[in-house]
Design a protein around this motif. Structure first.
Motif, PDB file in Angstrom:
ATOM      1  N   ARG A  36       0.847  -1.192   0.000  1.00 36.46           N
ATOM      2  CA  ARG A  36       0.000   0.000   0.000  1.00 36.46           C
ATOM      3  C   ARG A  36       0.882   1.241   0.000  1.00 36.46           C
ATOM      4  O   ARG A  36       2.026   1.224   0.458  1.00 36.46           O
ATOM      5  CB  ARG A  36      -0.926   0.025   1.209  1.00 36.46           C
ATOM      6  CG  ARG A  36      -0.249   0.232   2.558  1.00 36.46           C
ATOM      7  CD  ARG A  36      -1.256   0.151   3.676  1.00 36.46           C
ATOM      8  NE  ARG A  36      -0.619   0.289   4.983  1.00 36.46           N
ATOM      9  CZ  ARG A  36      -1.217   0.002   6.125  1.00 36.46           C
ATOM     10  NH1 ARG A  36      -2.477  -0.441   6.135  1.00 36.46           N
ATOM     11  NH2 ARG A  36      -0.585   0.162   7.264  1.00 36.46           N
ATOM     12  N   GLN A  37       0.309   2.308  -0.545  1.00 39.54           N
ATOM     13  CA  GLN A  37       1.035   3.563  -0.600  1.00 39.54           C
ATOM     14  C   GLN A  37       0.084   4.710  -0.278  1.00 39.54           C
ATOM     15  O   GLN A  37      -0.902   4.916  -0.992  1.00 39.54           O
ATOM     16  CB  GLN A  37       1.660   3.766  -1.978  1.00 39.54           C
ATOM     17  CG  GLN A  37       2.574   4.962  -2.061  1.00 39.54           C
ATOM     18  CD  GLN A  37       3.420   4.959  -3.316  1.00 39.54           C
ATOM     19  OE1 GLN A  37       3.133   4.261  -4.290  1.00 39.54           O
ATOM     20  NE2 GLN A  37       4.501   5.718  -3.301  1.00 39.54           N
ATOM     21  N   ALA A  86       2.892  -7.232   7.992  1.00 38.93           N
ATOM     22  CA  ALA A  86       3.505  -6.092   8.650  1.00 38.93           C
ATOM     23  C   ALA A  86       2.915  -5.983  10.056  1.00 38.93           C
ATOM     24  O   ALA A  86       1.746  -6.328  10.269  1.00 38.93           O
ATOM     25  CB  ALA A  86       3.235  -4.819   7.858  1.00 38.93           C
ATOM     26  N   GLU A  87       3.715  -5.490  10.989  1.00 39.31           N
ATOM     27  CA  GLU A  87       3.254  -5.385  12.372  1.00 39.31           C
ATOM     28  C   GLU A  87       1.984  -4.547  12.475  1.00 39.31           C
ATOM     29  O   GLU A  87       1.107  -4.827  13.295  1.00 39.31           O
ATOM     30  CB  GLU A  87       4.352  -4.775  13.238  1.00 39.31           C
ATOM     31  CG  GLU A  87       5.494  -5.714  13.577  1.00 39.31           C
ATOM     32  CD  GLU A  87       5.043  -6.898  14.414  1.00 39.31           C
ATOM     33  OE1 GLU A  87       5.580  -8.010  14.211  1.00 39.31           O
ATOM     34  OE2 GLU A  87       4.168  -6.722  15.282  1.00 39.31           O
ATOM     35  N   SER A  88       1.869  -3.542  11.649  1.00 39.50           N
ATOM     36  CA  SER A  88       0.746  -2.605  11.740  1.00 39.50           C
ATOM     37  C   SER A  88      -0.599  -3.231  11.376  1.00 39.50           C
ATOM     38  O   SER A  88      -1.651  -2.661  11.702  1.00 39.50           O
ATOM     39  CB  SER A  88       0.999  -1.397  10.840  1.00 39.50           C
ATOM     40  OG  SER A  88       1.145  -1.816   9.494  1.00 39.50           O
ATOM     41  N   VAL A  89      -0.573  -4.396  10.711  1.00 41.66           N
ATOM     42  CA  VAL A  89      -1.842  -5.001  10.281  1.00 41.66           C
ATOM     43  C   VAL A  89      -2.073  -6.385  10.878  1.00 41.66           C
ATOM     44  O   VAL A  89      -3.114  -6.994  10.630  1.00 41.66           O
ATOM     45  CB  VAL A  89      -1.924  -5.098   8.738  1.00 41.66           C
ATOM     46  CG1 VAL A  89      -1.685  -3.734   8.103  1.00 41.66           C
ATOM     47  CG2 VAL A  89      -0.951  -6.139   8.189  1.00 41.66           C
ATOM     48  N   LYS A  90      -1.111  -6.888  11.644  1.00 45.62           N
ATOM     49  CA  LYS A  90      -1.262  -8.216  12.244  1.00 45.62           C
ATOM     50  C   LYS A  90      -2.528  -8.284  13.079  1.00 45.62           C
ATOM     51  O   LYS A  90      -2.816  -7.383  13.865  1.00 45.62           O
ATOM     52  CB  LYS A  90      -0.049  -8.547  13.114  1.00 45.62           C
ATOM     53  CG  LYS A  90       1.130  -9.090  12.339  1.00 45.62           C
ATOM     54  CD  LYS A  90       2.266  -9.498  13.265  1.00 45.62           C
ATOM     55  CE  LYS A  90       3.424 -10.052  12.467  1.00 45.62           C
ATOM     56  NZ  LYS A  90       4.569 -10.419  13.347  1.00 45.62           N
ATOM     57  N   GLY A  91      -3.268  -9.368  12.899  1.00 47.06           N
ATOM     58  CA  GLY A  91      -4.507  -9.555  13.632  1.00 47.06           C
ATOM     59  C   GLY A  91      -5.703  -8.876  12.989  1.00 47.06           C
ATOM     60  O   GLY A  91      -6.846  -9.105  13.404  1.00 47.06           O
ATOM     61  N   GLU A 133      -5.440   5.254   9.204  1.00 47.70           N
ATOM     62  CA  GLU A 133      -4.054   5.114   8.736  1.00 47.70           C
ATOM     63  C   GLU A 133      -3.886   3.968   7.744  1.00 47.70           C
ATOM     64  O   GLU A 133      -2.812   3.803   7.168  1.00 47.70           O
ATOM     65  CB  GLU A 133      -3.084   4.929   9.912  1.00 47.70           C
ATOM     66  CG  GLU A 133      -3.469   3.841  10.881  1.00 47.70           C
ATOM     67  CD  GLU A 133      -4.211   4.378  12.091  1.00 47.70           C
ATOM     68  OE1 GLU A 133      -5.089   5.259  11.922  1.00 47.70           O
ATOM     69  OE2 GLU A 133      -3.914   3.911  13.209  1.00 47.70           O
ATOM     70  N   ASP A 134      -4.919   3.174   7.512  1.00 51.13           N
ATOM     71  CA  ASP A 134      -4.883   2.142   6.484  1.00 51.13           C
ATOM     72  C   ASP A 134      -5.208   2.713   5.102  1.00 51.13           C
ATOM     73  O   ASP A 134      -5.112   2.011   4.092  1.00 51.13           O
ATOM     74  CB  ASP A 134      -5.879   1.024   6.784  1.00 51.13           C
ATOM     75  CG  ASP A 134      -5.523   0.242   8.044  1.00 51.13           C
ATOM     76  OD1 ASP A 134      -6.434  -0.062   8.834  1.00 51.13           O
ATOM     77  OD2 ASP A 134      -4.330  -0.066   8.224  1.00 51.13           O
TER      78      ASP A 134
END
Length: 123
Positions: free
Chosen positions: A38-39, A60-65, A88-89
């Motif tokens: 993503r950008q 990525a850590e930011s989307v895990k789970g 922020e997504d």
């Protein structure tokens, strides 16, 4: 020429869900590693989820789970289910593929890219 076609983007309220799809007509689909990048405006393109030829996944850590990547070799389609979306997504989401790179989220490892699908999350 190999073509990747993304779909499923849209505008959703924070906390909502979207499912992205990436389809292709390539003959050797099962031999490729796949990923979603993503950008966001003004930012670098970043890897968020990847799936290898054996089905192993990485995030990525930011989307895990919250994000889940999967693929259907018979349909030559990969999916990304995105839940509990946050502002922020927001960004343009790209599907990417490459041979013989294993499980990776490095942008430089991928040479085949789709045109992208926009995801906007509003609060």
């Amino acid at each position: 020429q190999v073509e990747l076609v993304e779909s499923g983007g849209g505008s959703v309220q924070s906390g909502g869900s979207l499912t992205l799809q990436c389809t292709t007509s390539m003959y050797t689909y099962e031999s490729y590693s796949w990923a979603w990048f993503r950008q966001a405006p003004g930012k670098e393109r970043e890897g968020v989820a990847g799936i290898g030829t054996d089905g192993r996944t990485t995030y990525a850590e930011s989307v895990k789970g919250r994000f889940t990547i999967s693929k259907d070799n018979a349909k030559k389609t990969q999916y990304q289910i995105m839940s509990n979306l946050k502002p922020e997504d927001t960004g343009m989401y790209y599907c990417a593929a490459e041979l013989s790179v294993g499980l990776t989220l490095s942008r430089d490892d991928f040479g085949i890219w789709g045109q992208g699908t926009q995801v906007t999350v509003y609060s």
